[in-house]
Structures are given as C-alpha cells and as structure tokens.
Write a protein that holds these residues in place. Structure first.
Motif, PDB file in Angstrom:
ATOM      1  N   ARG A 175       0.830  -1.213   0.000  1.00  5.28           N
ATOM      2  CA  ARG A 175       0.000   0.000   0.000  1.00  5.28           C
ATOM      3  C   ARG A 175       0.863   1.261   0.000  1.00  5.28           C
ATOM      4  NH1 ARG A 175      -3.713   0.021   4.711  1.00  5.28           N
ATOM      5  NH2 ARG A 175      -4.118   2.095   3.912  1.00  5.28           N
ATOM      6  N   TRP A 176       1.988   1.240   0.741  1.00  4.27           N
ATOM      7  CA  TRP A 176       2.861   2.407   0.767  1.00  4.27           C
ATOM      8  C   TRP A 176       3.424   2.653  -0.627  1.00  4.27           C
ATOM      9  CZ3 TRP A 176       7.491   4.369  -0.447  1.00  4.27           C
ATOM     10  CH2 TRP A 176       7.869   5.575   0.159  1.00  4.27           C
ATOM     11  N   LEU A 177       3.883   1.593  -1.287  1.00  4.64           N
ATOM     12  CA  LEU A 177       4.435   1.755  -2.634  1.00  4.64           C
ATOM     13  C   LEU A 177       3.378   2.264  -3.604  1.00  4.64           C
ATOM     14  CD1 LEU A 177       6.684  -1.417  -3.020  1.00  4.64           C
ATOM     15  CD2 LEU A 177       7.410   0.938  -2.601  1.00  4.64           C
ATOM     16  N   LYS A 178       2.156   1.717  -3.528  1.00  5.12           N
ATOM     17  CA  LYS A 178       1.082   2.154  -4.430  1.00  5.12           C
ATOM     18  C   LYS A 178       0.700   3.610  -4.168  1.00  5.12           C
ATOM     19  CE  LYS A 178      -1.092  -0.133  -6.925  1.00  5.12           C
ATOM     20  NZ  LYS A 178      -1.021  -0.326  -8.361  1.00  5.12           N
ATOM     21  N   SER A 179       0.636   4.008  -2.896  1.00  8.26           N
ATOM     22  CA  SER A 179       0.216   5.369  -2.579  1.00  8.26           C
ATOM     23  C   SER A 179       1.270   6.410  -2.936  1.00  8.26           C
ATOM     24  CB  SER A 179      -0.149   5.488  -1.097  1.00  8.26           C
ATOM     25  OG  SER A 179       1.002   5.334  -0.297  1.00  8.26           O
ATOM     26  N   HIS A 180       2.524   6.008  -3.042  1.00  7.96           N
ATOM     27  CA  HIS A 180       3.589   6.939  -3.392  1.00  7.96           C
ATOM     28  C   HIS A 180       4.014   6.821  -4.853  1.00  7.96           C
ATOM     29  CE1 HIS A 180       3.765   7.233   0.958  1.00  7.96           C
ATOM     30  NE2 HIS A 180       4.344   8.414   0.752  1.00  7.96           N
ATOM     31  N   GLY A 181       3.209   6.143  -5.656  1.00 11.94           N
ATOM     32  CA  GLY A 181       3.438   6.090  -7.088  1.00 11.94           C
ATOM     33  C   GLY A 181       4.588   5.199  -7.537  1.00 11.94           C
TER      34      GLY A 181
END
Length: 186
Positions: A175-181
């Motif tokens: 989720r962190w990777l997805k939310s930070h593009g």
C-alpha cells in the motif's frame, strides 16, 4: 501446590505455561525500562516491521514471502502424507503438490521484490487461515472440548498468527508503494 493439592499432569502444564508467560512479560517490561533494548513495542517481537519509506516498504514485502513459503511447505507435506497412505488419493496428491509448487514459486517471487502478488497472496492466506480455524474447531469438538485439547490447539496457532503479522506487514508495504506512485511488478 495448586488449589486442593492436585498435581496432575494438567495442573503442572498450567504452572509451566504461567511461568513462561510471566517470564516473557517480565522480560518485555525490563526491555521497556532499559533504553538500549533492541526490541521495541512497535515491532511485536521483531515481526511487525515499520513502513515509513521505500526501503522499509520493500523489506516488509520481502518478509511477507516467508509465510507463503510456510504455506507451500505445508502443502508439500500434505502431498507427502497423502502419498504414503495405504490407499493414496491421486487427486489429493496432485492438488496438494500443485498448490505447494504455486505457493513456493510465489514466495520466491515476493522475496525477489515483486510486490504485485501481495493482494493475491493475502487472499490465499486468509482462505488458509479459515480452513485451519475450521479444522481446529472440528478437532476441538471431536476431542471432547477438554482444556488440554484446547491448549494444544491454541499453541498450534502461534505460527499462523506470526505469519499473519508478516503478511499484513507486506500489505502495508504494498500500500505504501502504491500510494507513493512506485511501480510494483509481478
């Protein structure tokens, strides 16, 4: 001595479990009080990894491959047990071996940093947990719902709970990777 002076096997087991829990809680309390302790409260014995940047997110994702490897080893063990039965079930052997192979391949893909598999693996893991919970309940019911049977079943849940913590940590990293593009690959 226990109340009433009974020192049967179950009372001794209760005492051993109580002493172990007391020692762990005292160790954690001492660890909280000492400033140089390597084990912090936020890490849950080192299994709950904080996710605050790309490196920590990728590390949480890599660590979530370990429970998948455990599930794959469990499937391989089930296939081996089914193979050595007096009347082997070919469908059970083939399906268990296929699932084990799939999970082991997924585990190594996740350990290599391919985070796109995390939601799929999380779904598989919750299905595995539901099946394990159902089987544990059935075992407890068939064992006569004794306290010692319940304790043995509860102890059997230690590893799946640690695995659940690691898988949820991997989801947090994803989720962190997805939310930070950041790009995630299969």
């Amino acid at each position: 001595m226990m109340a009433g002076g009974n020192w049967n096997g179950f009372a001794v087991n209760q005492k051993v479990v109580f002493i172990a829990v007391l020692r762990i809680s005292l160790s954690l309390k001492f660890c909280e009080l000492s400033k140089g302790c390597a084990m912090s409260r936020s890490k849950f014995f080192g299994y709950w990894l904080p996710v605050h940047d790309e490196d920590s997110a990728r590390e949480a994702i890599r660590m979530s491959g370990l429970p998948v490897l455990v599930m794959g080893a469990n499937g391989a063990l089930l296939a081996l047990v089914a193979l050595v039965q007096p009347e082997p079930n070919p469908f059970l052997i083939a399906s268990s071996a296929g699932i084990a192979l799939l999970l082991i391949l997924l585990a190594f893909r996740i350990r290599a940093g391919h985070a796109a598999w995390i939601p799929f693996v999380l779904t598989l893991f919750f299905a595995f947990m539901a099946a394990s919970f159902t089987l544990s309940y059935l075992e407890w019911t068939l064992a006569g719902q004794t306290q010692i049977g319940g304790a043995q079943i509860a102890l059997r849940w230690v590893v799946p709970i640690i695995c659940l913590i690691l898988v949820v940590g991997g989801l947090r990293g994803w989720r962190w990777l997805k939310s930070h593009g950041e790009t995630v690959s299969f």
